[in-house]
Write an enzyme that holds these catalytic residues in place. Structure first.
Site, PDB file in Angstrom:
ATOM      1  N   ARG A  17     -48.890  73.302  11.758  1.00 52.26           N
ATOM      2  CA  ARG A  17     -48.773  73.400  10.298  1.00 52.26           C
ATOM      3  C   ARG A  17     -50.113  73.077   9.647  1.00 52.26           C
ATOM      4  O   ARG A  17     -50.451  73.616   8.594  1.00 52.26           O
ATOM      5  CB  ARG A  17     -47.669  72.482   9.767  1.00 52.26           C
ATOM      6  CG  ARG A  17     -47.547  72.542   8.260  1.00 52.26           C
ATOM      7  CD  ARG A  17     -46.202  72.142   7.657  1.00 52.26           C
ATOM      8  NE  ARG A  17     -45.397  71.215   8.383  1.00 52.26           N
ATOM      9  CZ  ARG A  17     -45.623  69.893   8.464  1.00 52.26           C
ATOM     10  NH1 ARG A  17     -46.657  69.368   7.854  1.00 52.26           N
ATOM     11  NH2 ARG A  17     -44.811  69.128   9.153  1.00 52.26           N
ATOM     12  N   TYR A  71     -52.516  88.329 -13.206  1.00 55.45           N
ATOM     13  CA  TYR A  71     -51.426  88.639 -12.271  1.00 55.45           C
ATOM     14  C   TYR A  71     -50.138  87.978 -12.749  1.00 55.45           C
ATOM     15  O   TYR A  71     -50.084  86.762 -12.949  1.00 55.45           O
ATOM     16  CB  TYR A  71     -51.815  88.164 -10.869  1.00 55.45           C
ATOM     17  CG  TYR A  71     -50.759  88.475  -9.849  1.00 55.45           C
ATOM     18  CD1 TYR A  71     -50.531  89.778  -9.427  1.00 55.45           C
ATOM     19  CD2 TYR A  71     -49.979  87.464  -9.306  1.00 55.45           C
ATOM     20  CE1 TYR A  71     -49.549  90.069  -8.496  1.00 55.45           C
ATOM     21  CE2 TYR A  71     -48.995  87.745  -8.374  1.00 55.45           C
ATOM     22  CZ  TYR A  71     -48.785  89.047  -7.975  1.00 55.45           C
ATOM     23  OH  TYR A  71     -47.817  89.319  -7.056  1.00 55.45           O
ATOM     24  N   ASP A 109     -59.745  84.554  -9.204  1.00 55.16           N
ATOM     25  CA  ASP A 109     -58.917  85.469  -8.414  1.00 55.16           C
ATOM     26  C   ASP A 109     -59.710  86.765  -8.301  1.00 55.16           C
ATOM     27  O   ASP A 109     -59.829  87.524  -9.257  1.00 55.16           O
ATOM     28  CB  ASP A 109     -57.570  85.696  -9.115  1.00 55.16           C
ATOM     29  CG  ASP A 109     -56.646  86.630  -8.334  1.00 55.16           C
ATOM     30  OD1 ASP A 109     -57.138  87.352  -7.445  1.00 55.16           O
ATOM     31  OD2 ASP A 109     -55.429  86.641  -8.624  1.00 55.16           O
ATOM     32  N   LYS A 150     -53.566  92.300  -0.068  1.00 53.11           N
ATOM     33  CA  LYS A 150     -54.076  93.521  -0.689  1.00 53.11           C
ATOM     34  C   LYS A 150     -55.270  94.073   0.097  1.00 53.11           C
ATOM     35  O   LYS A 150     -55.112  94.449   1.230  1.00 53.11           O
ATOM     36  CB  LYS A 150     -54.399  93.235  -2.158  1.00 53.11           C
ATOM     37  CG  LYS A 150     -53.315  92.405  -2.891  1.00 53.11           C
ATOM     38  CD  LYS A 150     -52.005  93.155  -3.066  1.00 53.11           C
ATOM     39  CE  LYS A 150     -50.856  92.293  -3.582  1.00 53.11           C
ATOM     40  NZ  LYS A 150     -51.110  91.559  -4.800  1.00 53.11           N
TER      41      LYS A 150
HETATM   42  C1  PLP Z   1     -50.728  90.283  -5.232  1.00 56.74           C
HETATM   43  C2  PLP Z   1     -51.591  89.432  -6.073  1.00 56.74           C
HETATM   44  C3  PLP Z   1     -51.444  88.030  -6.093  1.00 56.74           C
HETATM   45  C4  PLP Z   1     -50.355  87.329  -5.308  1.00 56.74           C
HETATM   46  O1  PLP Z   1     -50.488  87.534  -3.922  1.00 56.74           O
HETATM   47  P1  PLP Z   1     -49.201  87.517  -2.953  1.00 56.74           P
HETATM   48  O2  PLP Z   1     -49.793  87.677  -1.589  1.00 56.74           O
HETATM   49  O3  PLP Z   1     -48.329  88.644  -3.364  1.00 56.74           O
HETATM   50  O4  PLP Z   1     -48.532  86.192  -3.125  1.00 56.74           O
HETATM   51  C5  PLP Z   1     -52.319  87.302  -6.879  1.00 56.74           C
HETATM   52  N1  PLP Z   1     -53.285  87.893  -7.609  1.00 56.74           N
HETATM   53  C6  PLP Z   1     -53.457  89.222  -7.611  1.00 56.74           C
HETATM   54  C7  PLP Z   1     -54.542  89.826  -8.438  1.00 56.74           C
HETATM   55  C8  PLP Z   1     -52.625  90.047  -6.846  1.00 56.74           C
HETATM   56  O5  PLP Z   1     -52.785  91.367  -6.870  1.00 56.74           O
END
Ligand code: PLP
Length: 387
Positions: free
Chosen positions: A52, A104, A177, A202
């Site tokens: 973990r 997001y 982000d 992504k």
């Molecule tokens: C998809 C996404 C997230 C969240 O990621 P997950 O893997 O789905 O939890 C956060 N920020 C952006 C810009 C995203 O496209």
């Protein structure tokens, strides 16, 4: 390989060139053990106790990202949301944080519900306006500013370098982000950010076959140590196989991002001024608000994400947008982004009440198919939707 003197494409393609010392394998073995042997004298010289907190399956993927982002350390998480929420939960109840109005959706939702109930004072501002951030910053009280650039789903740009200066002057940390930009186009830490976050689900993985998140830090400071402890204690840890897949996906990151950028630019230019399209939102278009920031901050392309606002026609903008998505054949109607296949989504339907997404907006994630096929499919869908 010395990451400081190696280009990102080479770092990605060879995953830092690591080989497995024991077997001489060029790709890493898949480590799945949940626990590690204690030495007979009661020590743990391997440095690993329990998976973990410690997992050798993470080492190479974390090192590749640290190199690509030019940071000090990276942590893999079970999802982008697990990574992002750890940044906030490493703060203390009562702390003031600032986040963008356009960001997001799931994270914004968590901030305004759970994080607020937990005790954070969350303030949402228009990050495209420097004065708005300046007015919201409370020196000594604001602990963290969150930025997403380009930001979902309007692709609003935030100047990371200028924001970092303002945030640091107020004694706060800046987290970015950078999911949409990827380390191939923007390196937020070099521009002054303290933490960069990715939904590795992504572009980093790029094949729509896992959920993962990452954080990379510029410095191993107190906040970062709390983030690391939170991952181990809350258990938002990635699985071994997902870490292995992520490393494999990242080997082609530069090729996929370049293809998506080239096609997105072509698609944006093709549909700008189109009779059935009211507006194209894409940082690579000259007339787009924020294009100047994007041109300074994004190197080698403007990303693979764009939005189309569909012209109203007889039935109204929302119905027309939903009809366009219904009529695509190649573009898949699905949420998410950054995969090899192109996706189309009516964002307002997903986000629901309170969304800043206009009702006539379709979000496009451009994949790596032939761009002419993608354009032709959108053309026929627009034609049929307005028939
Ligand atoms: C998809 C996404 C997230 C969240 O990621 P997950 O893997 O789905 O939890 C956060 N920020 C952006 C810009 C995203 O496209």
């Amino acid at each position: 390989m010395d990451p400081k003197h190696t280009r990102p494409e080479t770092i990605a393609a060879q995953a830092l060139g690591w080989i497995d010392e024991r077997t001489r394998a060029i790709t890493p073995p898949l480590h799945v053990s949940s626990t590690y042997l204690r030495d007979a004298d009661n020590q743990y010289r391997s440095g690993r106790v329990y998976a973990r907190a410690d997992n050798p399956a993470f080492d190479q993927a974390e090192a590749v990202l640290t190199a690509l982002e030019g940071g000090q350390q990276t942590l893999l998480f079970a999802s982008g949301m697990a990574a992002a929420t750890a940044v906030f939960q490493a703060l203390a109840p009562g702390d003031h944080v600032i986040a963008p109005k356009v960001m997001y959706w799931s994270l914004r939702n968590w901030l305004t519900t759970f994080a607020t109930a937990w005790g954070l004072e969350v303030e949402l501002v228009d990050m495209s306006a420097a004065q708005a951030l300046q007015a919201a910053l409370r020196p000594g009280r604001t602990r963290l500013v969150w930025v997403e650039t380009p930001a979902n789903p309007l692709w609003t740009l935030t100047d990371i370098a200028a924001t970092a200066q303002a945030v640091h002057a107020a004694g706060a940390l800046l987290a970015v982000d950078s999911t949409v930009a990827t380390p191939m186009l923007t390196q937020p830490l070099a521009l002054g950010a303290d933490i960069v976050m990715h939904a590795a689900t992504k572009y980093l993985n790029g094949h729509s076959d896992l959920i993962a998140g990452t954080l990379t830090t510029r410095a191993d400071n107190e906040h970062w140590q709390r983030v690391r402890k939170l991952r181990a204690q809350l258990g938002g840890t990635l699985g071994s196989f997902e870490a292995w897949l992520l490393l494999r996906g990242m080997r082609t990151l530069h090729l996929r991002v370049r293809a998506a950028c080239d096609s997105a630019q072509r698609i944006a230019e093709h549909f700008q001024g189109h009779a059935r399209v009211a507006e194209v939102l894409y940082p690579g278009l000259r007339g787009f608000g924020g294009h100047d920031i994007a041109a300074r901050q994004m190197k080698g392309g403007f990303g693979g994400m764009l939005s189309l606002r569909v012209a109203a026609g007889a039935q109204g903008g929302e119905a027309a947008a939903v009809a366009v998505a219904a009529n695509t054949r190649l573009w898949k109607r699905a949420t998410s982004l950054g995969g090899t296949e192109s996706l189309i989504e009516h964002r307002a339907s997903v986000e629901g009440a309170g969304t800043p997404a206009p009702a006539d907006l379709l979000r496009l994630s451009v994949g790596i198919e032939h761009v002419d096929d993608l354009i032709a499919d959108l053309e026929q869908a627009l034609l049929r939707a307005h028939a």
